[in-house]
Scaffold this motif. Structure first.
Motif, PDB file in Angstrom:
ATOM      1  N   VAL A 208       0.760  -1.099  -0.082  1.00 19.50           N
ATOM      2  CA  VAL A 208       0.050   0.057   0.175  1.00 19.50           C
ATOM      3  C   VAL A 208       0.690   1.212   0.076  1.00 19.50           C
ATOM      4  O   VAL A 208       0.215   2.309  -0.315  1.00 19.50           O
ATOM      5  CB  VAL A 208      -0.825   0.160   1.183  1.00 19.50           C
ATOM      6  CG1 VAL A 208      -1.878  -1.173   1.309  1.00 19.50           C
ATOM      7  CG2 VAL A 208      -0.442   0.125   2.453  1.00 19.50           C
TER       8      VAL A 208
ATOM      9  N   GLN B  94      -7.847   2.410   1.599  1.00 20.79           N
ATOM     10  CA  GLN B  94      -6.862   3.370   0.963  1.00 20.79           C
ATOM     11  C   GLN B  94      -7.153   4.751   1.685  1.00 20.79           C
ATOM     12  O   GLN B  94      -7.947   5.138   2.203  1.00 20.79           O
ATOM     13  CB  GLN B  94      -7.267   3.495  -0.415  1.00 20.79           C
ATOM     14  CG  GLN B  94      -6.784   2.158  -1.342  1.00 20.79           C
ATOM     15  CD  GLN B  94      -6.802   2.455  -2.736  1.00 20.79           C
ATOM     16  OE1 GLN B  94      -6.599   3.498  -3.306  1.00 20.79           O
ATOM     17  NE2 GLN B  94      -7.204   1.565  -3.604  1.00 20.79           N
TER      18      GLN B  94
ATOM     19  N   TYR C 262      -7.727  -2.589   0.164  1.00 18.52           N
ATOM     20  CA  TYR C 262      -6.952  -3.530  -0.043  1.00 18.52           C
ATOM     21  C   TYR C 262      -7.058  -4.900   0.798  1.00 18.52           C
ATOM     22  O   TYR C 262      -7.336  -4.566   2.107  1.00 18.52           O
ATOM     23  CB  TYR C 262      -5.086  -3.234   0.440  1.00 18.52           C
ATOM     24  CG  TYR C 262      -4.883  -2.110  -0.417  1.00 18.52           C
ATOM     25  CD1 TYR C 262      -3.992  -2.369  -1.653  1.00 18.52           C
ATOM     26  CD2 TYR C 262      -4.714  -0.613  -0.020  1.00 18.52           C
ATOM     27  CE1 TYR C 262      -3.376  -1.337  -2.312  1.00 18.52           C
ATOM     28  CE2 TYR C 262      -4.093   0.167  -0.603  1.00 18.52           C
ATOM     29  CZ  TYR C 262      -3.667   0.079  -1.993  1.00 18.52           C
ATOM     30  OH  TYR C 262      -3.088   1.191  -2.777  1.00 18.52           O
TER      31      TYR C 262
ATOM     32  N   HIS D 292      -1.510 -11.098  -0.801  1.00 16.81           N
ATOM     33  CA  HIS D 292      -2.174  -9.948  -1.238  1.00 16.81           C
ATOM     34  C   HIS D 292      -2.683 -10.549  -2.648  1.00 16.81           C
ATOM     35  O   HIS D 292      -1.806 -10.475  -3.673  1.00 16.81           O
ATOM     36  CB  HIS D 292      -1.249  -8.774  -1.330  1.00 16.81           C
ATOM     37  CG  HIS D 292      -2.108  -7.725  -2.126  1.00 16.81           C
ATOM     38  ND1 HIS D 292      -1.709  -7.197  -3.231  1.00 16.81           N
ATOM     39  CD2 HIS D 292      -2.861  -7.005  -1.612  1.00 16.81           C
ATOM     40  CE1 HIS D 292      -2.608  -6.182  -3.471  1.00 16.81           C
ATOM     41  NE2 HIS D 292      -3.336  -6.277  -2.436  1.00 16.81           N
TER      42      HIS D 292
END
Length: 126
Positions: free
Chosen positions: A48, A70, A90, A105
């Protein structure tokens, strides 16, 4: 000929069984200390960006997914632009693979094996 087909079916079944036994299972951590939190934070920041992501003391101990919002766009004074944003969060998932705790991820395909911790597969908790 029938014997060859039978052997091929048997080999295919055996290989499929091997793949299933090494499949990733959704998992939760059984312990979280500062080292584990730092490992998770480093991986999240790699994805991120930024400098810090606050994590709960029981991160990934209750559910196998971690969602990170975010950052909201702000103006020069640090005030939010245009109210709420509609940027997607995310998503990270913890899985157990061959006894190892792996944080993934899915959006990027990246993952990291967490060290010095333990996890249990969610399927085995029932």
């Amino acid at each position: 000929m029938k014997q060859q087909i039978g052997i091929m079916v048997l080999v295919t079944a055996m290989l499929s069984g091997c793949q299933l036994s090494t499949a990733a299972e959704p998992a939760v951590l059984t312990k979280v200390d500062s080292d584990v939190k730092q490992q998770i934070e480093r991986f999240v920041l790699e994805i991120v960006g930024g400098t810090q992501v606050p994590l709960a003391d029981n991160v990934l101990m209750v559910q196998s997914e971690l969602f990170i919002d975010q950052r909201m766009p702000v103006d020069g004074r640090g005030l939010p632009l245009d109210g709420r944003h509609s940027l997607p969060s995310y998503r990270f998932t913890l899985v157990k693979v061959q006894g190892n705790c792996v944080l993934q991820h899915p959006g990027s395909g990246k993952s990291v094996q967490l060290t010095n911790t333990a996890c249990r597969a969610l399927a085995s908790s029932n």
